[in-house]
Write an enzyme that holds these catalytic residues in place. Structure first.
Site, PDB file in Angstrom:
ATOM      1  N   ASN A  86       0.874  -1.183   0.000  1.00 25.07           N
ATOM      2  CA  ASN A  86       0.000   0.000   0.000  1.00 25.07           C
ATOM      3  C   ASN A  86       0.907   1.227   0.000  1.00 25.07           C
ATOM      4  O   ASN A  86       1.448   1.599   1.042  1.00 25.07           O
ATOM      5  CB  ASN A  86      -0.905  -0.004   1.239  1.00 25.07           C
ATOM      6  N   GLU A 105      -5.792  -4.691  10.528  1.00 28.17           N
ATOM      7  CA  GLU A 105      -4.759  -3.680  10.734  1.00 28.17           C
ATOM      8  C   GLU A 105      -5.050  -2.899  12.019  1.00 28.17           C
ATOM      9  O   GLU A 105      -5.843  -1.944  11.997  1.00 28.17           O
ATOM     10  CB  GLU A 105      -4.741  -2.698   9.561  1.00 28.17           C
TER      11      GLU A 105
HETATM   12  C1  PEP Z   1      -0.931   0.272   5.829  1.00 26.91           C
HETATM   13  O1  PEP Z   1      -0.839   1.350   5.294  1.00 26.91           O
HETATM   14  O2  PEP Z   1      -1.893  -0.447   5.555  1.00 26.91           O
HETATM   15  C2  PEP Z   1       0.100  -0.145   6.787  1.00 26.91           C
HETATM   16  C3  PEP Z   1      -0.038  -1.274   7.409  1.00 26.91           C
HETATM   17  O3  PEP Z   1       1.155   0.722   6.966  1.00 26.91           O
HETATM   18  P1  PEP Z   1       2.564   0.391   7.676  1.00 26.91           P
HETATM   19  O4  PEP Z   1       3.030  -0.930   7.117  1.00 26.91           O
HETATM   20  O5  PEP Z   1       3.457   1.520   7.323  1.00 26.91           O
HETATM   21  O6  PEP Z   1       2.299   0.286   9.155  1.00 26.91           O
END
Ligand code: PEP
Length: 253
Positions: free
Chosen positions: A9, A169
């Protein structure tokens, strides 16, 4: 066998030229993927066509939009529709990232509509869920995530739900460098799968890929992806570095 996915992402980062260089560096070095292993690049919308060209020679590598609108066309200035994605050959879309929920007020109800319009138009939704720090500190994360799933996904018939990829997440782990422990990730992923099984049955639940997202990097991917209910990761920061993201791809089961 359910899919194991490494999804990048990129959020709102990189110039066109930087995007081209990064895609090139990663795509040319992706190792041969097993049948169940997929790689997805959720790039900014203006770079989707570029990404489609870069991944074209590769097997099991896909592009994703970072968002779509609920409507298919019309007077919605600035929005992106599933029809546009279809016309580019883009087959995945991130739906309900916590940044969209927080900064753009996307509700569970609106996300249900987005998931629906994706599925009706052959776009695989990567549906994000996860709790804020305060919810975790109150130990209410299981109820919180269950409600997100119920309100956005549980109106779908089983054959449609099976096409959704879920990304858990925890908001307190996104972009903070603070990763959930592999035990915390496994515990929540098992909870998500059990919750789906209660409504749809174990066979359906076992078919759904559940990704972990939140400060995944090359150094911790293997341990997190090694958990039985973790089917890969949605990766922000570390996906902007070719070597890191390649290491994450290599950590897929
Ligand atoms: C995300 O944007 O979905 C994400 C998990 O970001 P990061 O890996 O930077 O924590």
């Amino acid at each position: 066998m359910r899919k194991q996915i490494a999804a990048a992402n990129w959020k709102m980062n990189l110039t066109y030229q930087e995007a081209e260089t990064l895609l090139h560096q990663v795509v040319k070095n992706i190792p041969k993927l097993e049948d169940q292993q997929h790689v997805v690049f959720a790039v900014p919308a203006p770079y989707l066509d570029l990404a489609q060209d870069e991944i074209a020679p590769k097997y099991q590598v896909y592009t994703a939009a970072q968002n779509v609108y609920t409507k298919k066309s019309g007077a919605y200035t600035g929005e992106i529709s599933v029809i546009m994605l279809n016309s580019l050959g883009v087959d995945h879309a991130i739906i309900g990232h916590s940044e969209r929920r927080e900064y753009f007020n996307e509700s569970n109800e609106m996300l249900a509509e987005k998931v629906q319009v994706c599925l009706e138009n052959n776009i695989t939704p990567i549906f994000c869920c996860g709790e804020a720090l305060q919810v975790r500190e109150e130990n209410k994360q299981n109820e919180y995530v269950a409600k997100q799933l119920e309100e956005s996904l549980f109106r779908l018939p089983a054959d449609q739900l099976q096409k959704v990829v879920i990304a858990y997440e925890p908001i307190w782990a996104i972009g903070t460098g603070k990763t959930a422990t592999s035990e915390q990730a496994q515990e929540m992923h098992a909870h998500i799968r059990n919750h789906i099984a209660k409504t749809y049955g174990l066979n359906v639940a076992n078919e759904i890929s559940i990704l972990y997202g939140g400060s995944v990097k090359g150094a911790n991917a293997k341990e997190i992806f090694g958990q039985p209910d973790v089917d890969g990761g949605l990766v922000g920061g570390a996906s902007l570095n070719a070597e890191e993201f390649l290491q994450i791809i290599k950590a897929l089961k």
